[in-house]
Write a protein that holds these residues in place. Structure first.
Motif, PDB file in Angstrom:
ATOM      1  N   HIS A 135       8.172  -4.854  -5.685  1.00 51.87           N
ATOM      2  CA  HIS A 135       8.017  -3.902  -6.790  1.00 51.87           C
ATOM      3  C   HIS A 135       6.645  -3.227  -6.658  1.00 51.87           C
ATOM      4  CE1 HIS A 135      10.872  -6.984  -8.112  1.00 51.87           C
ATOM      5  NE2 HIS A 135      11.419  -6.063  -8.864  1.00 51.87           N
ATOM      6  N   PRO A 136       6.459  -2.441  -5.604  1.00 58.14           N
ATOM      7  CA  PRO A 136       5.112  -1.928  -5.293  1.00 58.14           C
ATOM      8  C   PRO A 136       4.550  -0.962  -6.305  1.00 58.14           C
ATOM      9  CG  PRO A 136       6.756  -0.884  -3.896  1.00 58.14           C
ATOM     10  CD  PRO A 136       7.464  -1.981  -4.623  1.00 58.14           C
ATOM     11  N   THR A 137       5.393  -0.367  -7.140  1.00 61.91           N
ATOM     12  CA  THR A 137       4.875   0.619  -8.085  1.00 61.91           C
ATOM     13  C   THR A 137       4.849   0.104  -9.514  1.00 61.91           C
ATOM     14  OG1 THR A 137       7.067   1.594  -8.479  1.00 61.91           O
ATOM     15  CG2 THR A 137       5.774   2.481  -6.641  1.00 61.91           C
ATOM     16  N   PHE A 138       5.172  -1.159  -9.723  1.00 63.32           N
ATOM     17  CA  PHE A 138       5.235  -1.683 -11.090  1.00 63.32           C
ATOM     18  C   PHE A 138       3.848  -1.677 -11.738  1.00 63.32           C
ATOM     19  CE2 PHE A 138       4.890  -5.128 -14.182  1.00 63.32           C
ATOM     20  CZ  PHE A 138       5.965  -4.838 -15.009  1.00 63.32           C
ATOM     21  N   GLY A 139       3.782  -1.163 -12.946  1.00 65.45           N
ATOM     22  CA  GLY A 139       2.552  -1.209 -13.723  1.00 65.45           C
ATOM     23  C   GLY A 139       1.505  -0.191 -13.336  1.00 65.45           C
ATOM     24  N   LEU A 140       1.807   0.674 -12.381  1.00 64.79           N
ATOM     25  CA  LEU A 140       0.816   1.674 -11.962  1.00 64.79           C
ATOM     26  C   LEU A 140       0.931   2.924 -12.839  1.00 64.79           C
ATOM     27  CD1 LEU A 140       1.087   1.402  -8.091  1.00 64.79           C
ATOM     28  CD2 LEU A 140      -0.603   0.372  -9.588  1.00 64.79           C
ATOM     29  N   VAL A 144      -6.744   7.107  -1.453  1.00 64.41           N
ATOM     30  CA  VAL A 144      -6.604   7.930  -2.657  1.00 64.41           C
ATOM     31  C   VAL A 144      -7.909   8.659  -2.963  1.00 64.41           C
ATOM     32  CG1 VAL A 144      -6.253   7.866  -5.152  1.00 64.41           C
ATOM     33  CG2 VAL A 144      -4.768   6.529  -3.659  1.00 64.41           C
ATOM     34  N   GLY A 145      -9.024   7.951  -2.879  1.00 63.43           N
ATOM     35  CA  GLY A 145     -10.304   8.583  -3.168  1.00 63.43           C
ATOM     36  C   GLY A 145     -10.632   9.707  -2.210  1.00 63.43           C
ATOM     37  N   SER A 146     -10.373   9.463  -0.918  1.00 57.16           N
ATOM     38  CA  SER A 146     -10.674  10.475   0.093  1.00 57.16           C
ATOM     39  C   SER A 146      -9.826  11.721  -0.089  1.00 57.16           C
ATOM     40  CB  SER A 146     -10.446   9.886   1.490  1.00 57.16           C
ATOM     41  OG  SER A 146     -10.599  10.865   2.485  1.00 57.16           O
ATOM     42  N   LEU A 147      -8.541  11.546  -0.389  1.00 58.70           N
ATOM     43  CA  LEU A 147      -7.641  12.694  -0.470  1.00 58.70           C
ATOM     44  C   LEU A 147      -7.779  13.466  -1.773  1.00 58.70           C
ATOM     45  CD1 LEU A 147      -4.351  11.284   1.117  1.00 58.70           C
ATOM     46  CD2 LEU A 147      -6.195  12.579   2.196  1.00 58.70           C
ATOM     47  N   THR A 148      -8.189  12.785  -2.840  1.00 57.36           N
ATOM     48  CA  THR A 148      -8.273  13.464  -4.136  1.00 57.36           C
ATOM     49  C   THR A 148      -9.694  13.840  -4.525  1.00 57.36           C
ATOM     50  OG1 THR A 148      -8.459  11.366  -5.340  1.00 57.36           O
ATOM     51  CG2 THR A 148      -6.230  12.227  -4.954  1.00 57.36           C
ATOM     52  N   GLY A 149     -10.654  13.471  -3.676  1.00 57.98           N
ATOM     53  CA  GLY A 149     -12.030  13.820  -3.976  1.00 57.98           C
ATOM     54  C   GLY A 149     -12.634  13.010  -5.094  1.00 57.98           C
ATOM     55  N   THR A 150     -12.106  11.792  -5.327  1.00 56.01           N
ATOM     56  CA  THR A 150     -12.618  10.926  -6.379  1.00 56.01           C
ATOM     57  C   THR A 150     -13.378   9.753  -5.762  1.00 56.01           C
ATOM     58  OG1 THR A 150     -10.508   9.730  -6.430  1.00 56.01           O
ATOM     59  CG2 THR A 150     -10.784  11.547  -7.980  1.00 56.01           C
ATOM     60  N   LEU A 182      -1.760  11.990  -8.783  1.00 57.78           N
ATOM     61  CA  LEU A 182      -2.921  12.802  -8.464  1.00 57.78           C
ATOM     62  C   LEU A 182      -2.592  13.864  -7.427  1.00 57.78           C
ATOM     63  CD1 LEU A 182      -5.544   9.925  -8.187  1.00 57.78           C
ATOM     64  CD2 LEU A 182      -5.258  11.518 -10.104  1.00 57.78           C
ATOM     65  N   ARG A 183      -3.092  15.061  -7.663  1.00 61.41           N
ATOM     66  CA  ARG A 183      -2.995  16.127  -6.672  1.00 61.41           C
ATOM     67  C   ARG A 183      -4.150  15.991  -5.685  1.00 61.41           C
ATOM     68  NH1 ARG A 183       0.311  20.419  -8.121  1.00 61.41           N
ATOM     69  NH2 ARG A 183       0.062  20.935  -5.924  1.00 61.41           N
ATOM     70  N   LEU A 184      -3.951  16.464  -4.476  1.00 64.88           N
ATOM     71  CA  LEU A 184      -4.986  16.379  -3.457  1.00 64.88           C
ATOM     72  C   LEU A 184      -6.092  17.403  -3.721  1.00 64.88           C
ATOM     73  CD1 LEU A 184      -3.133  15.753  -0.101  1.00 64.88           C
ATOM     74  CD2 LEU A 184      -3.591  14.222  -2.017  1.00 64.88           C
ATOM     75  N   ALA A 185      -7.284  17.055  -3.285  1.00 65.20           N
ATOM     76  CA  ALA A 185      -8.424  17.953  -3.457  1.00 65.20           C
ATOM     77  C   ALA A 185      -8.221  19.220  -2.657  1.00 65.20           C
ATOM     78  CB  ALA A 185      -9.704  17.251  -3.035  1.00 65.20           C
ATOM     79  N   ALA A 186      -7.519  19.126  -1.545  1.00 68.13           N
ATOM     80  CA  ALA A 186      -7.240  20.292  -0.707  1.00 68.13           C
ATOM     81  C   ALA A 186      -5.730  20.493  -0.681  1.00 68.13           C
ATOM     82  CB  ALA A 186      -7.776  20.097   0.698  1.00 68.13           C
ATOM     83  N   ALA A 187      -5.143  20.680  -1.856  1.00 68.13           N
ATOM     84  CA  ALA A 187      -3.706  20.840  -1.973  1.00 68.13           C
ATOM     85  C   ALA A 187      -3.265  22.135  -1.306  1.00 68.13           C
ATOM     86  CB  ALA A 187      -3.298  20.861  -3.452  1.00 68.13           C
ATOM     87  N   PRO A 188      -1.985  22.244  -0.937  1.00 66.02           N
ATOM     88  CA  PRO A 188      -1.512  23.437  -0.265  1.00 66.02           C
ATOM     89  C   PRO A 188      -1.778  24.725  -1.021  1.00 66.02           C
ATOM     90  CG  PRO A 188       0.118  21.677  -0.115  1.00 66.02           C
ATOM     91  CD  PRO A 188      -0.968  21.192  -1.012  1.00 66.02           C
ATOM     92  N   VAL A 220       0.832  -1.203   0.000  1.00 73.58           N
ATOM     93  CA  VAL A 220       0.000   0.000   0.000  1.00 73.58           C
ATOM     94  C   VAL A 220       0.866   1.253   0.000  1.00 73.58           C
ATOM     95  CG1 VAL A 220      -1.706   1.330   1.279  1.00 73.58           C
ATOM     96  CG2 VAL A 220      -1.939  -1.140   1.112  1.00 73.58           C
ATOM     97  N   ALA A 221       1.923   1.261   0.801  1.00 74.64           N
ATOM     98  CA  ALA A 221       2.792   2.436   0.864  1.00 74.64           C
ATOM     99  C   ALA A 221       3.380   2.741  -0.506  1.00 74.64           C
ATOM    100  CB  ALA A 221       3.902   2.204   1.886  1.00 74.64           C
ATOM    101  N   GLY A 222       3.904   1.721  -1.184  1.00 74.11           N
ATOM    102  CA  GLY A 222       4.481   1.941  -2.498  1.00 74.11           C
ATOM    103  C   GLY A 222       3.466   2.414  -3.518  1.00 74.11           C
ATOM    104  N   THR A 223       2.272   1.844  -3.448  1.00 74.07           N
ATOM    105  CA  THR A 223       1.223   2.236  -4.387  1.00 74.07           C
ATOM    106  C   THR A 223       0.780   3.672  -4.154  1.00 74.07           C
ATOM    107  OG1 THR A 223       0.478  -0.065  -4.431  1.00 74.07           O
ATOM    108  CG2 THR A 223      -1.013   1.580  -5.331  1.00 74.07           C
ATOM    109  N   LEU A 224       0.649   4.059  -2.891  1.00 73.12           N
ATOM    110  CA  LEU A 224       0.282   5.442  -2.596  1.00 73.12           C
ATOM    111  C   LEU A 224       1.343   6.412  -3.103  1.00 73.12           C
ATOM    112  CD1 LEU A 224      -1.094   5.117   1.061  1.00 73.12           C
ATOM    113  CD2 LEU A 224      -2.418   5.558  -1.008  1.00 73.12           C
ATOM    114  N   ALA A 225       2.610   6.009  -2.975  1.00 74.52           N
ATOM    115  CA  ALA A 225       3.695   6.874  -3.439  1.00 74.52           C
ATOM    116  C   ALA A 225       3.623   7.082  -4.943  1.00 74.52           C
ATOM    117  CB  ALA A 225       5.047   6.273  -3.045  1.00 74.52           C
ATOM    118  N   ARG A 226       3.159   6.080  -5.674  1.00 73.95           N
ATOM    119  CA  ARG A 226       3.062   6.206  -7.125  1.00 73.95           C
ATOM    120  C   ARG A 226       1.796   6.953  -7.540  1.00 73.95           C
ATOM    121  NH1 ARG A 226       5.647   3.143 -11.116  1.00 73.95           N
ATOM    122  NH2 ARG A 226       5.218   4.080 -13.151  1.00 73.95           N
ATOM    123  N   ARG A 227       0.741   6.824  -6.751  1.00 75.12           N
ATOM    124  CA  ARG A 227      -0.533   7.437  -7.129  1.00 75.12           C
ATOM    125  C   ARG A 227      -0.630   8.912  -6.735  1.00 75.12           C
ATOM    126  NH1 ARG A 227      -4.781   3.592  -7.811  1.00 75.12           N
ATOM    127  NH2 ARG A 227      -3.953   2.029  -9.242  1.00 75.12           N
TER     128      ARG A 227
END
Length: 399
Positions: free
Chosen positions: A374-379, A309-315, A384-390, A17-24
């Motif tokens: 290989h947590p980010t392979f194929g992603l 990802v959905g919660s942070l990006t509003g998707t 994505l930017r956050l819905a409430a980005a800085p 999950v950590a690797g996937t979040l880093a890629r997304r």
């Protein structure tokens, strides 16, 4: 200020999950920290093999996360304070606190002694790499005994069966006994139980059914019926338990300490806390709690990732299929059982046994290691930017 995501535990669920979040998620908006007690990724599915004397790969987490931007903190989690949104950790240099905005709790499980006297003091187990290595060292010393030594495996769940058969195959000079509280292979179909029995006979394993252990001593165990069983090494595989950290933090947990979540793996009591793996109490698509297993770690981890990802990006957050379809059991390196189960988690009549089942289980283990390493392979490469980005921008994709 960047949104701080802290992942507790880097097992099958946490590392992926950590690797996937880093890629997304865009690093312009987020920073991800993984806390793990050991610097290596532990193949828990293969710890019984490690204990039996085989060489098992343990990739460095620093290498697993290389190039992802993830911050790795090798430390032990001692407490979580969800009101202050901090995690207390300890390492060789002392204690520290890590602040978070979103927390993913994947601390896994450890051996459960069920209050049986002597288990903690005298029994070995295979729920961590250090524990497996301690058992391996003990087995090495027993191999030098005249006539070999005796190994007593208590517990006939999947871990107990795999541990007993692995030790018996890898160390034929040792006498191995498997203690079953009920009928051996009760979770299997009639044919699979027969296959298991034949495998135990082939490997020279003594099976004691309908036997309950009431105490463990240095060189023997005491049974409920008054009998005693001598043992040079008692291996306790009678279930798993979770750390009391989540309960002590005030999270909504079950009686056994697992975090109660909704369909998206979000804590019912603290919406910025998610859980996955053995630490979570999640209801599967069949209406039953998912068992503690690598497969469940994959399903719940993927669902937690999509929800974060959905919660942070509003998707929109898509639901991941939460199913439990089979038990995979290795019986040494050249034999195994693949037992399919129905929606009620009961064994179906048909099963796969022998070398084919062993190859399937080996393939699953290799795939689990590869995907974790290989947590980010194929992603997608677009983050994505956050819905409430800085900068206050709406959610958008950025290269």
């Amino acid at each position: 200020m960047k949104h701080r995501i802290v992942v507790l535990g880097a097992g099958y669920a946490g590392a992926y999950v950590a690797g996937t979040l880093a890629r997304r998620l865009s690093p312009a908006d987020t920073e991800i920290t993984v806390v793990n007690a050991e610097p290596d990724f532990v193949q828990r599915l293969r710890l019984h093999q490690l204990a039996a004397g085989q060489d098992i790969e343990a990739p460095k987490l620093a290498d697993v996360f290389a190039g992802t931007g993830i911050r790795l903190r090798v430390a032990r989690v001692t407490a979580v304070d969800p009101e202050r949104q901090v995690v207390a950790v300890a390492d060789a240099d002392g204690g520290d606190e890590l602040a978070y905005d979103t927390l993913l709790y994947t601390l896994g499980s450890h051996v459960a002694d069920h209050g049986v006297p002597g288990v903690a003091e005298h029994a070995f187990h295979v729920t961590s790499r250090p524990a497996a290595l301690r058992l391996r060292e003990r087995l090495d010393s027993l191999n030098g005994h005249d006539g070999g030594g005796s190994v007593l495996v208590v517990g006939d769940g999947l871990t107990g069966i795999e541990t007993a058969t692995e030790i018996a195959e890898s160390r034929p000079g040792l006498s191995v006994t498997l203690v079953a509280r009920g009928q051996l292979g009760a979770q299997l179909s009639t044919g699979a139980r027969s296959h298991l029995r034949q495998a135990c006979d082939r490997l020279g394993i003594t099976v004691l059914e309908h036997t309950s252990v009431e105490a463990v001593e240095a060189e023997r165990v005491l049974c409920a019926d008054g009998t005693t069983l001598t043992s040079d090494a008692t291996v306790w595989t009678a279930g798993f338990a979770v750390d009391p950290i989540a309960a002590a933090a005030g999270l909504h947990v079950t009686d056994d300490g697992r975090i109660v979540v909704d369909r998206t793996m979000r804590s019912l009591s603290h919406p910025n806390v998610y859980a996955a793996g053995d630490s979570v109490y999640a209801i599967g698509d069949n209406g039953r709690p998912l068992p503690m297993s690598c497969a469940s770690a994959g399903f719940t981890g993927l669902q937690a990732m999509k929800a974060i990802v959905g919660s942070l990006t509003g998707t929109r957050t898509a639901n991941v299929k939460l199913s439990y379809v089979a038990n995979h059991i290795s019986l040494g390196r050249r034999d195994g059982i693949l037992q399919m189960v129905d929606r009620a988690a009961q064994p179906k009549p048909k099963y796969v046994g022998g070398r084919k089942a062993a190859r399937i289980k080996a393939g699953i283990v290799r795939m689990s290691l590869w995907t974790t390493s290989h947590p980010t392979f194929g992603l997608p490469k677009r983050k994505l930017r956050l819905a409430a980005a800085p900068n206050g921008a709406a959610a958008k994709a950025a290269v």
